[in-house]
Write a protein that holds these residues in place. Structure first.
Motif, mmCIF file in Angstrom:
data_model
loop_
_atom_site.group_PDB
_atom_site.id
_atom_site.type_symbol
_atom_site.label_atom_id
_atom_site.label_comp_id
_atom_site.label_asym_id
_atom_site.label_seq_id
_atom_site.Cartn_x
_atom_site.Cartn_y
_atom_site.Cartn_z
ATOM 1 N N THR A 101 -67.615 -19.036 9.386
ATOM 2 C CA THR A 101 -68.181 -20.387 9.303
ATOM 3 C C THR A 101 -67.003 -21.349 9.392
ATOM 4 O O THR A 101 -65.841 -20.927 9.349
ATOM 5 N N LEU A 102 -67.290 -22.632 9.483
ATOM 6 C CA LEU A 102 -66.199 -23.595 9.515
ATOM 7 C C LEU A 102 -65.401 -23.565 8.222
ATOM 8 O O LEU A 102 -64.174 -23.673 8.230
ATOM 9 N N ALA A 103 -66.082 -23.411 7.100
ATOM 10 C CA ALA A 103 -65.410 -23.419 5.795
ATOM 11 C C ALA A 103 -64.687 -22.107 5.499
ATOM 12 O O ALA A 103 -63.709 -22.089 4.748
ATOM 13 N N SER A 104 -65.150 -21.020 6.085
ATOM 14 C CA SER A 104 -64.525 -19.714 5.847
ATOM 15 C C SER A 104 -64.440 -18.944 7.157
ATOM 16 O O SER A 104 -65.321 -18.156 7.500
ATOM 17 N N ARG A 105 -63.373 -19.199 7.889
ATOM 18 C CA ARG A 105 -63.124 -18.486 9.135
ATOM 19 C C ARG A 105 -62.628 -17.091 8.791
ATOM 20 O O ARG A 105 -62.169 -16.828 7.678
ATOM 21 N N LYS A 106 -62.676 -16.171 9.766
ATOM 22 C CA LYS A 106 -62.328 -14.777 9.515
ATOM 23 C C LYS A 106 -61.321 -14.272 10.543
ATOM 24 O O LYS A 106 -61.602 -14.265 11.737
ATOM 25 N N MET A 107 -60.154 -13.863 10.077
ATOM 26 C CA MET A 107 -59.231 -13.111 10.924
ATOM 27 C C MET A 107 -59.642 -11.652 10.812
ATOM 28 O O MET A 107 -60.128 -11.210 9.758
ATOM 29 N N THR A 108 -59.444 -10.900 11.878
ATOM 30 C CA THR A 108 -59.832 -9.489 11.860
ATOM 31 C C THR A 108 -58.652 -8.586 12.180
ATOM 32 O O THR A 108 -57.737 -8.959 12.922
ATOM 33 N N SER A 109 -58.698 -7.407 11.596
ATOM 34 C CA SER A 109 -57.791 -6.305 11.924
ATOM 35 C C SER A 109 -58.679 -5.075 11.941
ATOM 36 O O SER A 109 -59.020 -4.527 10.889
ATOM 37 N N GLY A 110 -59.104 -4.688 13.137
ATOM 38 C CA GLY A 110 -60.121 -3.641 13.241
ATOM 39 C C GLY A 110 -61.402 -4.163 12.617
ATOM 40 O O GLY A 110 -61.878 -5.243 12.944
ATOM 41 N N ALA A 111 -61.961 -3.425 11.639
ATOM 42 C CA ALA A 111 -63.178 -3.850 10.945
ATOM 43 C C ALA A 111 -62.874 -4.684 9.702
ATOM 44 O O ALA A 111 -63.788 -5.187 9.056
ATOM 45 N N ASN A 112 -61.606 -4.859 9.368
ATOM 46 C CA ASN A 112 -61.207 -5.597 8.162
ATOM 47 C C ASN A 112 -61.159 -7.097 8.437
ATOM 48 O O ASN A 112 -60.770 -7.538 9.522
ATOM 49 N N ASN A 115 -60.179 -13.907 5.095
ATOM 50 C CA ASN A 115 -60.769 -15.245 5.099
ATOM 51 C C ASN A 115 -59.693 -16.339 5.058
ATOM 52 O O ASN A 115 -58.736 -16.242 4.289
ATOM 53 N N TYR A 116 -59.918 -17.358 5.841
ATOM 54 C CA TYR A 116 -59.001 -18.509 5.884
ATOM 55 C C TYR A 116 -59.781 -19.724 6.349
ATOM 56 O O TYR A 116 -60.941 -19.621 6.749
ATOM 57 N N SER A 117 -59.138 -20.879 6.317
ATOM 58 C CA SER A 117 -59.731 -22.068 6.917
ATOM 59 C C SER A 117 -58.634 -22.986 7.439
ATOM 60 O O SER A 117 -57.440 -22.771 7.178
ATOM 61 N N ILE A 118 -59.057 -24.006 8.174
ATOM 62 C CA ILE A 118 -58.143 -24.996 8.758
ATOM 63 C C ILE A 118 -58.598 -26.369 8.284
ATOM 64 O O ILE A 118 -59.789 -26.687 8.309
ATOM 65 N N TYR A 119 -57.637 -27.189 7.880
ATOM 66 C CA TYR A 119 -57.928 -28.485 7.267
ATOM 67 C C TYR A 119 -57.260 -29.618 8.051
ATOM 68 O O TYR A 119 -56.321 -29.408 8.813
ATOM 69 N N THR A 120 -57.735 -30.827 7.764
ATOM 70 C CA THR A 120 -57.254 -32.022 8.466
ATOM 71 C C THR A 120 -56.020 -32.654 7.835
ATOM 72 O O THR A 120 -55.398 -33.522 8.447
ATOM 73 N N SER A 121 -55.664 -32.230 6.611
ATOM 74 C CA SER A 121 -54.503 -32.844 5.950
ATOM 75 C C SER A 121 -53.812 -31.817 5.060
ATOM 76 O O SER A 121 -54.371 -30.756 4.760
ATOM 77 N N ALA A 122 -52.628 -32.184 4.607
ATOM 78 C CA ALA A 122 -51.844 -31.295 3.740
ATOM 79 C C ALA A 122 -52.526 -31.057 2.399
ATOM 80 O O ALA A 122 -52.287 -30.037 1.746
#
Length: 176
Positions: A101-112, A115-122
């Motif tokens: 989702t926008l609030a909880s993006r997902k990086m993957t390594s195989g099936a793993n 969770n991360y996200s990207i923000y507009t400010s520090a």
């Protein structure tokens, strides 16, 4: 009359004859020549364009223990070059991770998943997305040169993930 012309011809020296001939040609030509004027329209249309580029939002090498203990922050850059005076907005998609989702993006390594996200400010308080679901876009006005906008990333703390190379791809869209 012939006598007068002959007398005139006799009295004129050679340079005066050339001068007289030149004056006759000049005045005769201007009496025949004419000019006309018109108007030429000149126009150009400068199209509004934008070019977008990005740098990697790289979190580097982190341990699972570090992720469990606290947030891991990093930055990347979105670069936009738009025509001078063109208004634009930059939107980020959710990414390609399963269930992202926008609030909880997902990086993957195989099936793993990581969770991360990207923000507009520090401060990392406003999610950078497409303007829906409490996310925001970034807006600007083109200057005709490259303008950089910082993307503030965060891997959320408290995750237990196995070792691996985690990646994601987020589509950047510039509307102008």
């Amino acid at each position: 009359m012939i006598y007068i012309q002959d007398q005139l011809a006799v009295r004129l020296t050679l340079p005066k004859r050339w001068l007289l001939a030149g004056l006759c040609v000049a005045y005769g030509a201007s009496a025949v020549a004419a000019t006309a004027t018109g108007v030429m329209s000149v126009s150009a249309t400068v199209a509004s364009t934008c070019v977008v580029g990005t740098s990697t939002l790289g979190f580097g090498s982190v341990s699972s223990a570090a992720i469990q203990a606290g947030n891991v922050d990093a930055t990347g850059t979105v670069t936009v070059n738009c025509t001078t005076g063109s208004s634009y907005t930059i939107a980020l998609a959710t990414g390609g991770g399963l269930g992202a989702t926008l609030a909880s993006r997902k990086m993957t390594s195989g099936a793993n998943l990581l969770n991360y996200s990207i923000y507009t400010s520090a401060a990392r308080s406003t999610v950078w997305g497409d303007g829906t679901l409490a996310s925001a876009t970034m807006a600007g006005t083109g200057s005709g040169t490259s303008q950089s906008v910082v993307a503030y990333g965060r891997i959320f703390s408290g995750q237990t993930v196995p070792a691996g190379a985690y990646t994601d791809t987020v589509t950047v869209t510039v509307a102008y």
